[in-house]
Design an enzyme around this catalytic site. Structure first.
Site, PDB file in Angstrom:
ATOM      1  N   LYS B  73      21.281  46.962  17.136  1.00  0.00           N
ATOM      2  CA  LYS B  73      21.910  46.070  18.116  1.00  0.00           C
ATOM      3  C   LYS B  73      21.685  44.627  17.672  1.00  0.00           C
ATOM      4  CE  LYS B  73      21.926  45.442  23.168  1.00  0.00           C
ATOM      5  NZ  LYS B  73      21.356  45.945  24.440  1.00  0.00           N
ATOM      6  N   SER B 148      24.504  47.486  27.994  1.00  0.00           N
ATOM      7  CA  SER B 148      24.955  46.483  27.058  1.00  0.00           C
ATOM      8  C   SER B 148      24.988  46.942  25.609  1.00  0.00           C
ATOM      9  CB  SER B 148      24.060  45.248  27.165  1.00  0.00           C
ATOM     10  OG  SER B 148      22.743  45.565  26.745  1.00  0.00           O
ATOM     11  N   SER B 172      20.676  49.752  29.632  1.00  0.00           N
ATOM     12  CA  SER B 172      21.570  49.352  28.538  1.00  0.00           C
ATOM     13  C   SER B 172      21.627  50.296  27.350  1.00  0.00           C
ATOM     14  CB  SER B 172      21.197  47.949  28.041  1.00  0.00           C
ATOM     15  OG  SER B 172      21.619  47.000  28.980  1.00  0.00           O
TER      16      SER B 172
END
Lengths: 97, 482
Positions: B73, B148, B172
């Site tokens: 990420k 997310s 997330s």
């Protein structure tokens, strides 16, 4: 109820510009989010004691170790002057210092 | 292909690591419309792959993650590799150090394909607040992949990464895993180092794997869960989890709290009930429990998360790093303009809400009450785990919404997190895995919550669930039918 004056005060606290044309949308959004937050504010949990213990239980030894090299620390600076970060003065004026 | 199969294939030289990395890079290119990557790192990937091929040729011992292509990420610091946090604020930020998890994975021989797209500063549940455009769901590109860590889940689901590392502050990792039909694990707070993770809400953030299967998630977790002197909250884990996956299900007690199912879509409720009935028939014991105050936990979560975000993001002043405006004649003006130009609308909203909750006159009412409720949440779960080993519930009350829906009313988007935030508040491990498909062809997710630092039981139960739900076969049937 959040007011326009309060939005501007929050903008100052947050170091964010709030242009007048964005005030209306922010008032609406923040009002709905504050309503969500009010569920806790009105929940009567104030008699509860927050935890006293610190979650940090794996502290490393307090020993001097090598720190980030100066060039690395400065690598992402928007401007630098020699070995320092460069910025405009605290008070009004456009010179770098 | 599972990580174990890839690892064995590499050792037997059925394919080379370089060939493997190239195949994944091609797949990432073919699925570009998903916008799962902010930027690719082919040189880093091929360099690492070449080193692993040499190690295989030399007969050196290898980690199960050696040569396995993966995604990080874009809020995990990577030395000399752009790390934007999906924000204009950090559009040209190149870290000068590695996050501890990335350092660990490099020592394992991980092959980094690129940095994953995400909600800006991990603030969002739909991966639409990214400054680099929204991520799309591989099952239906008109739908959100969740957020997310949407880039990681979309890439893994589309075969554009074998696994991904995401971060989970309020769901997330689990929410996108649920929407994309893959496995997402949020470890116990303190099991995995947060050093080098760009902070959103430090007391809630935790790094976790997104993978194709429970076994893959366990293998990655076993490698990254180690104590770290750079993170004083990080204790690592107690035992290896991958080895205990096949421990018998018989006797495991599964807690079911009806409160988690209020408001859940009928298809999700039905799929979870069928899954649990199947597990009961294989020896698990179903126990009804009570988890009160879920709505209050959601509220407390947003107060604490936004308060910590307001504090953590105060560091972005455009002087030491990050976007620097050319406007403003005083330092205060320059900082204000830099932040206003650099941050997107959702980040600004959360900073403003956080400062509202922390400001004079409101602090006790909001932040004080939220911290007290957090303590209550820990007690509620501690009592619940006296009568069960894991808790089963939906990951999200709904299936993946169409793109654009979350942005219409922010508070509605926040409500998607009601089943995931309790684990973050109480610091518990939690895992999402697929348990069926909706009539519209979108994945349905089941979530498991476990006792602190008992990922082993959590993964063991999830592994049995995977055998019964047989989602991989369902996925194959859907692909064949298309």
């Amino acid at each position: 109820m959040i007011t326009r004056k309060e939005i501007q005060r929050l903008g100052e606290l947050s170091a964010l510009e709030i242009p007048p044309e964005e005030e209306e949308g922010l008032l609406r959004d923040l009002a709905s989010l504050v309503a969500l937050a009010d569920v806790v504010a009105q929940g009567g949990f104030d008699g509860e004691e927050p935890p006293a213990e610190c979650p940090c239980s794996a502290l490393r030894k307090d020993e001097v170790t090598a720190s980030l090299p100066r060039d690395d620390a400065l690598r992402n600076a928007s401007a630098r002057q020699g070995e320092y970060f460069s910025t405009i003065p605290h008070s009004a004026g456009g010179e770098t210092a | 292909m599972s990580i174990r199969t890839m690892h064995n294939g590499l050792l037997k030289k059925e394919f080379s690591t370089v060939e493997f990395a190239r195949a994944y890079l091609r797949r990432a290119e073919e699925t570009r419309s998903l916008n799962a990557y902010i930027h690719m790192t082919p040189e880093t990937a091929l360099d690492a792959a070449t080193r692993i091929d040499r190690a295989i040729a030399a007969g050196s011992p290898l980690s199960p993650l050696a040569g396995i292509p993966m995604q990080l990420k874009d809020n995990l610091s990577t030395r000399n590799i752009l790390t934007t946090c999906a924000s204009r604020m950090l559009g040209d930020y190149v870290p000068v150090y590695d996050a501890s998890v990335w350092k660990t994975l490099q020592s394992c021989g991980a092959v980094l394909l690129g940095k994953g797209n995400m909600d800006e500063f991990a603030m969002g549940s739909s991966s639409e607040t990214s400054a680099y455009g929204p991520v799309r769901n591989p099952w239906n590109e008109r739908h959100t992949p969740g957020g997310s860590s949407g880039g990681g889940a979309a890439a893994v689901a589309a075969g554009a990464a074998a696994y991904a590392l995401g971060s989970d502050t309020g769901g997330s990792v689990r929410l996108p895993a649920s929407f994309c039909g893959v496995v997402g694990l949020k470890p116990t707070y303190g099991a995995v180092s947060r050093y080098g993770l760009l902070a959103y809400a430090s007391s809630l953030d935790q790094v976790g794997p997104i993978a194709q299967s429970v076994e893959d998630a366990a293998i990655v977790f076993d490698e990254i869960a180690c104590a770290d002197p750079q993170d004083s909250t990080c204790h690592g884990k107690r035992e290896g989890c991958a080895a205990g996956l096949r421990h018998p299900l018989k006797g495991r007690r599964i807690g079911i709290a009806p409160e988690f199912f209020h408001g859940a879509e009928e298809e999700i409720r039905g799929a979870i009930e069928r899954t649990l009935a199947e597990m009961e028939s294989h020896g698990a014991e179903l126990v009804e429990i009570k988890i009160p105050h879920l709505q209050e936990m959601l509220s407390a979560y947003y107060i604490i998360a936004c308060a910590e975000a307001a504090s953590n993001l105060a560091r972005y002043d455009g002087i030491r790093y990050g976007q620097c405006s050319t406007r403003g004649v005083t330092r205060e003006e320059r900082i204000r303009f830099s932040r206003s130009e650099g941050f997107g609308a959702e980040v600004k909203r959360r900073i403003l809400l956080g400062n509202y909750a922390l400001s004079s006159g409101y602090y006790e009412q909001y932040y004080g009450n939220a911290c007290a409720l957090r303590q209550r949440a820990k007690e509620i779960f501690s009592q619940a785990f006296a009568s069960c080993d894991v808790i089963a519930c939906p990951t999200c009350p709904r299936t993946a919404p169409a793109l654009g829906q979350g942005a219409l009313h922010p508070a509605d988007g926040y409500a998607w997190d009601i089943c995931t935030v309790p684990a973050n508040l109480a610091g518990l491990p939690a895992l999402s895995q697929p348990c069926g498909l909706s009539h519209a062809g979108l994945p349905l997710g089941i979530q498991w919550l476990g006792r602190p630092f008992d990922e082993s039981t959590l993964l063991n139960v999830a592994w049995h669930c995977e055998q019964q739900a047989n989602f991989q076969m369902l996925k194959q049937e859907v692909s064949d039918g298309v």
